[in-house]
Design an enzyme around this catalytic site. Structure first.
Site, PDB file in Angstrom:
ATOM      1  N   TYR A 163     -15.608  17.196 -16.067  1.00  0.00           N
ATOM      2  CA  TYR A 163     -16.111  15.826 -16.074  1.00  0.00           C
ATOM      3  C   TYR A 163     -17.157  15.652 -14.977  1.00  0.00           C
ATOM      4  CZ  TYR A 163     -16.121  10.844 -14.915  1.00  0.00           C
ATOM      5  OH  TYR A 163     -16.512   9.576 -14.600  1.00  0.00           O
TER       6      TYR A 163
ATOM      7  N   LYS B 298      -7.773   5.588 -19.441  1.00  0.00           N
ATOM      8  CA  LYS B 298      -8.003   6.109 -20.780  1.00  0.00           C
ATOM      9  C   LYS B 298      -6.763   5.942 -21.674  1.00  0.00           C
ATOM     10  CE  LYS B 298     -11.961   7.426 -18.922  1.00  0.00           C
ATOM     11  NZ  LYS B 298     -11.811   7.361 -17.466  1.00  0.00           N
TER      12      LYS B 298
ATOM     13  N   ARG C 171       0.844  -1.197   0.000  1.00  0.00           N
ATOM     14  CA  ARG C 171       0.000   0.000   0.000  1.00  0.00           C
ATOM     15  C   ARG C 171       0.878   1.245   0.000  1.00  0.00           C
ATOM     16  NH1 ARG C 171      -1.346   2.400   4.572  1.00  0.00           N
ATOM     17  NH2 ARG C 171      -1.524   0.446   5.740  1.00  0.00           N
TER      18      ARG C 171
ATOM     19  N   ASP D  49      -6.559  18.516 -15.233  1.00  0.00           N
ATOM     20  CA  ASP D  49      -6.950  17.195 -15.737  1.00  0.00           C
ATOM     21  C   ASP D  49      -6.447  17.079 -17.176  1.00  0.00           C
ATOM     22  OD1 ASP D  49      -8.180  14.904 -16.678  1.00  0.00           O
ATOM     23  OD2 ASP D  49     -10.102  15.311 -15.710  1.00  0.00           O
TER      24      ASP D  49
END
Length: 388
Positions: free
Chosen positions: A104, A201, A52, A176
């Site tokens: 978005y 993406k 982690r 972004d």
């Protein structure tokens, strides 16, 4: 952007993690699935101790993205929205955040709902409206979120100019960059403090990974966000990092083909009788064309358009396509089509959608790398059926 810079990105992407295995000489960076790592001895940690916190595969991927974005620290997260939420850890209840009205839908939903819970104060503004932006900045925000090009209407903001005015009032700027990837735009070189992506993406490019990444301009900010990423447990998995790293190697060549196809699709749509409007920054008449030309290395492969006949015509279009798949997401090698109002931006109230320019007749497409003639034939058939 110079040819030298494009060449450097291409080489860097292909060489990501190559020949870095010092134990066995593996050419490709190994996948490390171990959840935990042994200590050398009492209170004597190695570089990694728990996945982690840190993982070799994830660290390789993070460093490559940081290099491509020309930043200091890369942090890989479990999703793109996890990267956005991580940025929010910098904020307190007295801080003000400014976001674009047409960002978005997932980002819009997160910021508006966290603001309702009192985590920070929020101002939603049309960042192309200079007076509205100036009024928002008069509140001396802690963070300004930029999305250029915007999702789904491909609006542009001058990242360098907006960042200057934001910094003048003490605000951090986070951009972004999902729609373009570092192959086509590098916001940190334009002055931004943070750049983030949904690696689901273009960076991964094959629609088989969900993930996110953010890169900071300074090491100090990166260390602070890395601490929070570990603290709240949103770091990405080793396997997802391995797949995204593999996909990254073909990013520049994929983007080249994506863009070649998208330009032909945009030209086709602009001259089609079933289309009322096409939103594509590659057109000289697009309001953001000059900005895109200045700060991007290409116009991308995302575009949206308005279909004549409203939502019923849109339904007919969707029902008569074979190459394009009706689905969420973007940036994969396959062509995707979506209805922003009921899909990507469904988390926004209808009034907010309309304020952002998202209508029921708006369609967004992610142009894939299939043969462009097949793509055009598919759209031609679907659009013809939409008008019957």
């Amino acid at each position: 952007m110079s040819i030298e810079k494009i060449s450097n990105i291409t080489t860097s992407a292909v060489r990501a993690g190559i020949n870095t295995d010092e134990h066995h000489g593996a050419v490709v960076a190994p996948l490390h699935l171990s959840s935990t790592y042994s200590l050398k001895g009492f209170n004597d940690k190695r570089q990694f101790d728990y996945s982690r916190t840190g993982n070799p595969t994830r660290a390789t991927f993070a460093q490559v993205i940081a290099d491509l974005e020309q930043g200091s620290v890369g942090i890989v997260t479990s999703t793109g929205m996890a990267a956005v939420h991580l940025i929010c850890q910098l904020l307190s209840t007295d801080d003000t955040v400014v976001i674009p009205h047409d960002c978005y839908g997932g980002s819009f939903r997160l910021f508006t709902h966290l603001a309702k819970r009192g985590q920070f104060k929020l101002i939603v503004v049309d960042q192309n409206d200079q007076q509205a932006l100036d009024n928002a900045l008069a509140h001396k925000p802690k963070l300004v979120l930029l999305e250029s090009p915007s999702n789904p209407l491909l609006r542009l903001v001058d990242i360098e100019e907006v960042t200057k005015v934001c910094h003048a009032v003490g605000a951090l700027v986070a951009v972004d960059n999902t729609f373009l990837s570092p192959a086509l735009q590098q916001p940190l070189t334009l002055g931004a403090d943070i750049v983030f992506h949904s690696t689901t993406k273009y960076i991964n490019g094959h629609s088989d990974v969900v993930g996110g990444v953010l890169v900071t301009k300074t090491a100090e900010l990166g260390e602070k966000l890395a601490w929070w990423a570990n603290c709240i447990g949103i770091t990405g998995s080793a396997f997802d990092s391995f797949l995204a790293l593999r996909g990254l190697k073909t990013l520049p060549v994929r983007m080249k083909q994506h863009q070649e196809n998208a330009l032909q699709v945009a030209d086709f749509l602009q001259n089609h009788d079933a289309i009322d409007a096409v939103y594509f920054p590659g057109f000289p008449e697009h309001p953001g064309h000059e900005i895109a030309t200045k700060q991007q290395a290409g116009y991308g492969a995302m575009l949206s358009f308005e279909v004549k006949g409203g939502v019923e015509a849109v339904k007919k279009l969707f029902n008569n396509l074979q190459i394009f798949t009706l689905a969420q997401s973007l940036g994969g090698v396959e062509s995707l089509i979506s209805h922003p109002s009921t899909m990507t931006h469904a988390g926004m109230e209808i009034a907010d959608q309309l304020e952002a320019g998202i209508t029921q007749s708006l369609v967004r497409i992610s142009v894939g790398i299939e043969d462009v003639e097949d793509i055009l034939t598919d759209l031609s058939h679907g659009l013809a059926q939409s008008q019957l």
